[in-house]
Design a protein around this motif. Structure first.
Motif, PDB file in Angstrom:
ATOM      1  N   GLY A 197      -5.082  37.760  -0.258  1.00 11.33           N
ATOM      2  CA  GLY A 197      -5.068  38.996  -1.033  1.00 11.33           C
ATOM      3  C   GLY A 197      -5.190  38.764  -2.521  1.00 11.33           C
ATOM      4  N   ARG A 198      -5.037  39.869  -3.261  1.00 11.83           N
ATOM      5  CA  ARG A 198      -5.115  39.830  -4.717  1.00 11.83           C
ATOM      6  C   ARG A 198      -3.965  40.647  -5.290  1.00 11.83           C
ATOM      7  NH1 ARG A 198     -10.332  41.448  -8.554  1.00 11.83           N
ATOM      8  NH2 ARG A 198      -9.440  40.645 -10.517  1.00 11.83           N
ATOM      9  N   ARG A 271     -14.180  29.351   3.358  1.00  6.65           N
ATOM     10  CA  ARG A 271     -15.365  30.158   3.634  1.00  6.65           C
ATOM     11  C   ARG A 271     -16.565  29.295   3.998  1.00  6.65           C
ATOM     12  NH1 ARG A 271     -17.556  33.117  -0.279  1.00  6.65           N
ATOM     13  NH2 ARG A 271     -18.224  34.818   1.089  1.00  6.65           N
ATOM     14  N   GLN A 272     -16.498  27.999   3.720  1.00  9.66           N
ATOM     15  CA  GLN A 272     -17.596  27.080   4.049  1.00  9.66           C
ATOM     16  C   GLN A 272     -17.527  26.566   5.486  1.00  9.66           C
ATOM     17  OE1 GLN A 272     -17.982  23.954   0.941  1.00  9.66           O
ATOM     18  NE2 GLN A 272     -16.668  25.237  -0.350  1.00  9.66           N
ATOM     19  N   PHE A 273     -16.412  26.793   6.177  1.00 10.02           N
ATOM     20  CA  PHE A 273     -16.242  26.240   7.523  1.00 10.02           C
ATOM     21  C   PHE A 273     -17.175  26.932   8.513  1.00 10.02           C
ATOM     22  CE2 PHE A 273     -12.875  24.056   5.709  1.00 10.02           C
ATOM     23  CZ  PHE A 273     -12.226  23.240   6.628  1.00 10.02           C
ATOM     24  N   PRO A 274     -17.873  26.143   9.362  1.00  4.09           N
ATOM     25  CA  PRO A 274     -18.808  26.724  10.335  1.00  4.09           C
ATOM     26  C   PRO A 274     -18.108  27.183  11.615  1.00  4.09           C
ATOM     27  CG  PRO A 274     -18.880  24.342  10.496  1.00  4.09           C
ATOM     28  CD  PRO A 274     -17.899  24.665   9.385  1.00  4.09           C
ATOM     29  N   LEU A 275     -17.013  27.889  11.471  1.00  2.00           N
ATOM     30  CA  LEU A 275     -16.282  28.423  12.614  1.00  2.00           C
ATOM     31  C   LEU A 275     -16.356  29.947  12.581  1.00  2.00           C
ATOM     32  CD1 LEU A 275     -13.136  26.094  12.440  1.00  2.00           C
ATOM     33  CD2 LEU A 275     -14.950  25.998  14.162  1.00  2.00           C
ATOM     34  N   ASP A 279     -13.668  37.903   9.453  1.00  2.00           N
ATOM     35  CA  ASP A 279     -14.441  38.364   8.303  1.00  2.00           C
ATOM     36  C   ASP A 279     -13.593  39.122   7.281  1.00  2.00           C
ATOM     37  OD1 ASP A 279     -17.209  38.067   7.545  1.00  2.00           O
ATOM     38  OD2 ASP A 279     -17.301  40.249   7.509  1.00  2.00           O
ATOM     39  N   ARG A 280     -12.700  39.971   7.743  1.00  2.00           N
ATOM     40  CA  ARG A 280     -11.957  40.821   6.808  1.00  2.00           C
ATOM     41  C   ARG A 280     -11.014  40.028   5.901  1.00  2.00           C
ATOM     42  NH1 ARG A 280      -6.753  41.464   8.646  1.00  2.00           N
ATOM     43  NH2 ARG A 280      -6.379  41.149  10.876  1.00  2.00           N
ATOM     44  N   LYS A 281     -10.653  38.791   6.303  1.00  2.00           N
ATOM     45  CA  LYS A 281      -9.762  37.994   5.464  1.00  2.00           C
ATOM     46  C   LYS A 281     -10.512  37.162   4.429  1.00  2.00           C
ATOM     47  CE  LYS A 281      -5.537  37.711   8.090  1.00  2.00           C
ATOM     48  NZ  LYS A 281      -4.426  36.891   8.593  1.00  2.00           N
ATOM     49  N   TRP A 282     -11.701  36.714   4.748  1.00  2.00           N
ATOM     50  CA  TRP A 282     -12.400  35.782   3.876  1.00  2.00           C
ATOM     51  C   TRP A 282     -13.538  36.408   3.081  1.00  2.00           C
ATOM     52  CZ3 TRP A 282      -9.307  31.903   3.548  1.00  2.00           C
ATOM     53  CH2 TRP A 282      -8.554  31.518   4.660  1.00  2.00           C
ATOM     54  N   ASN A 283     -13.977  37.600   3.447  1.00  2.00           N
ATOM     55  CA  ASN A 283     -15.147  38.184   2.798  1.00  2.00           C
ATOM     56  C   ASN A 283     -14.862  39.525   2.136  1.00  2.00           C
ATOM     57  OD1 ASN A 283     -16.919  36.046   3.438  1.00  2.00           O
ATOM     58  ND2 ASN A 283     -17.196  36.854   5.504  1.00  2.00           N
ATOM     59  N   ASN A 284     -13.641  39.702   1.633  1.00  2.00           N
ATOM     60  CA  ASN A 284     -13.332  40.897   0.860  1.00  2.00           C
ATOM     61  C   ASN A 284     -14.193  40.890  -0.406  1.00  2.00           C
ATOM     62  OD1 ASN A 284     -11.953  42.369  -1.387  1.00  2.00           O
ATOM     63  ND2 ASN A 284     -10.498  42.873   0.231  1.00  2.00           N
ATOM     64  N   PRO A 285     -15.033  41.884  -0.608  1.00  2.00           N
ATOM     65  CA  PRO A 285     -15.994  41.857  -1.725  1.00  2.00           C
ATOM     66  C   PRO A 285     -15.350  41.639  -3.097  1.00  2.00           C
ATOM     67  CG  PRO A 285     -16.524  43.623  -0.209  1.00  2.00           C
ATOM     68  CD  PRO A 285     -15.199  43.083   0.221  1.00  2.00           C
ATOM     69  N   TYR A 290     -14.317  37.942  -7.601  1.00  2.00           N
ATOM     70  CA  TYR A 290     -13.380  37.305  -8.523  1.00  2.00           C
ATOM     71  C   TYR A 290     -13.486  35.777  -8.446  1.00  2.00           C
ATOM     72  CZ  TYR A 290      -8.879  36.012 -10.623  1.00  2.00           C
ATOM     73  OH  TYR A 290      -7.894  35.448 -11.398  1.00  2.00           O
ATOM     74  N   ILE A 291     -13.588  35.262  -7.222  1.00  2.00           N
ATOM     75  CA  ILE A 291     -13.694  33.809  -7.034  1.00  2.00           C
ATOM     76  C   ILE A 291     -14.986  33.273  -7.646  1.00  2.00           C
ATOM     77  CG2 ILE A 291     -14.007  32.005  -5.285  1.00  2.00           C
ATOM     78  CD1 ILE A 291     -12.067  33.583  -3.499  1.00  2.00           C
ATOM     79  N   GLU A 292     -16.084  33.989  -7.457  1.00  2.00           N
ATOM     80  CA  GLU A 292     -17.362  33.551  -8.015  1.00  2.00           C
ATOM     81  C   GLU A 292     -17.314  33.502  -9.551  1.00  2.00           C
ATOM     82  OE1 GLU A 292     -19.964  32.306  -6.466  1.00  2.00           O
ATOM     83  OE2 GLU A 292     -18.860  32.501  -4.577  1.00  2.00           O
TER      84      GLU A 292
END
Length: 312
Positions: A197-198, A271-275, A279-285, A290-292
């Motif tokens: 979260g943020r 987010r780089q893991f090929p598993l 989606d809702r935990k790692w790809n919150n827009p 913010y990370i980028e």
């Protein structure tokens, strides 16, 4: 039913050869249905089960199963098995379904919107049964997967991942040494009982995990600290020099966490893991944006996933 049918077996007596097949040819954890089709198809399934029980071949994990699954899926740790074992460790429940302790069931109960996770788990273990109907739980709707698992599953999950019945307060860290496999397990654990979260006040991102087991909570905190060593923007006294951080506790729950740029680096890393991640935990827009922005400012503080050759 089988005891009633057994009273009629004198009408078609069993031969010595058939009895030898029962004693010698049934495979470990094989269902009666599979054995019957392969070895004694000229008899009925009910008569085979009845005779087997009369001969003492009555372990419940030999019983006929309506649905099938891959019994060897946990035999050796792999990135996928570590990931899914963590889901069982956090959101799953193994219970013994009879007094002898030879019959078990696995139940995973998730909110309805995460039903795709259970579908992927079914695909992973080749389970042919359905998900249970959605039911009301408080103000949310949930969906459940319940599998009559084998003793083999129970033994393997305990051997490599310390997953046992009644594990809520006693869950131990997994028995795996490989760094990448431990990270795959941690990824699944965060998705099961963690939060990404943020902060509404400070605006920074964080990752946290919740467990009633102090050993599991400390393992996650240690993993957080080891993985993010050197990721902080402002260098503070090294965790490795000062010792591991004290494990936070709220009520009966232990809450390991990491925040700031270290959390940004860790989220970006996972987010780089090929598993098949949640989606809702790692790809919150908003969190990804913010990370980028942090990544552009401090590229040397971020982590790059390097998958070991044996797992590519």
């Amino acid at each position: 039913l089988y005891s009633v049918l057994g009273t009629f077996q004198h009408l078609n007596p069993w031969t010595d050869e058939e009895i030898k097949l029962l004693h010698n040819n049934i495979l470990p954890n094989e269902s009666w249905s599979s054995f019957w089709k392969r070895e004694i198809p000229h008899r009925t399934l009910s008569s085979v089960v009845c005779k087997g029980r009369k001969l003492g071949i009555n372990n419940n994990h030999y019983r006929s199963r309506k649905y099938s699954f891959n019994n060897d899926i946990w035999k050796e740790p792999t990135p996928e098995s570590c990931y899914w074992a963590a889901w069982i460790a956090t959101d799953g429940c193994i219970t013994s379904t009879n007094r002898t302790g030879e019959s078990f069931s696995l139940k995973i109960d998730l909110q309805e919107s995460d039903s795709h996770v259970l579908e992927r788990f079914k695909e992973f273990c080749s389970y042919t049964g359905p998900l249970r109907k959605v039911r009301q739980k408080g103000n949310s709707r949930t969906i459940e997967l319940c599998i009559a698992i084998s003793k083999g599953w129970v033994d393997d999950l305990k051997k490599y991942y310390n997953i046992t019945p009644r594990k809520t307060h006693t869950l131990q860290p997994p028995n795996i040494k490989d760094k990448y496999l431990k990270e795959c397990f941690l990824l699944g654990a965060i998705e099961g009982d963690g939060h990404v979260g943020r902060s509404s006040k400070r605006g920074c991102v964080y990752i946290s995990f919740s467990s009633a087991s102090p050993e599991m909570g400390q393992w996650v905190q240690n993993m957080f600290d080891d993985m993010t060593f050197g990721c902080a923007i402002i260098d503070t006294k090294s965790v490795k020099e000062s010792g591991k951080r004290k494990l936070p506790k709220i009520g009966n729950a232990y809450i390991p966490h990491v925040g700031g740029n270290s959390a940004c680096a860790l989220i970006d890393y996972f987010r780089q893991f090929p598993l098949s991640k949640l989606d809702r935990k790692w790809n919150n827009p908003k969190i990804v944006e913010y990370i980028e922005s942090k990544k552009l400012l401090y590229p040397d503080k971020f982590l790059t996933l390097e998958i070991p050759p044996q797992y590519r």
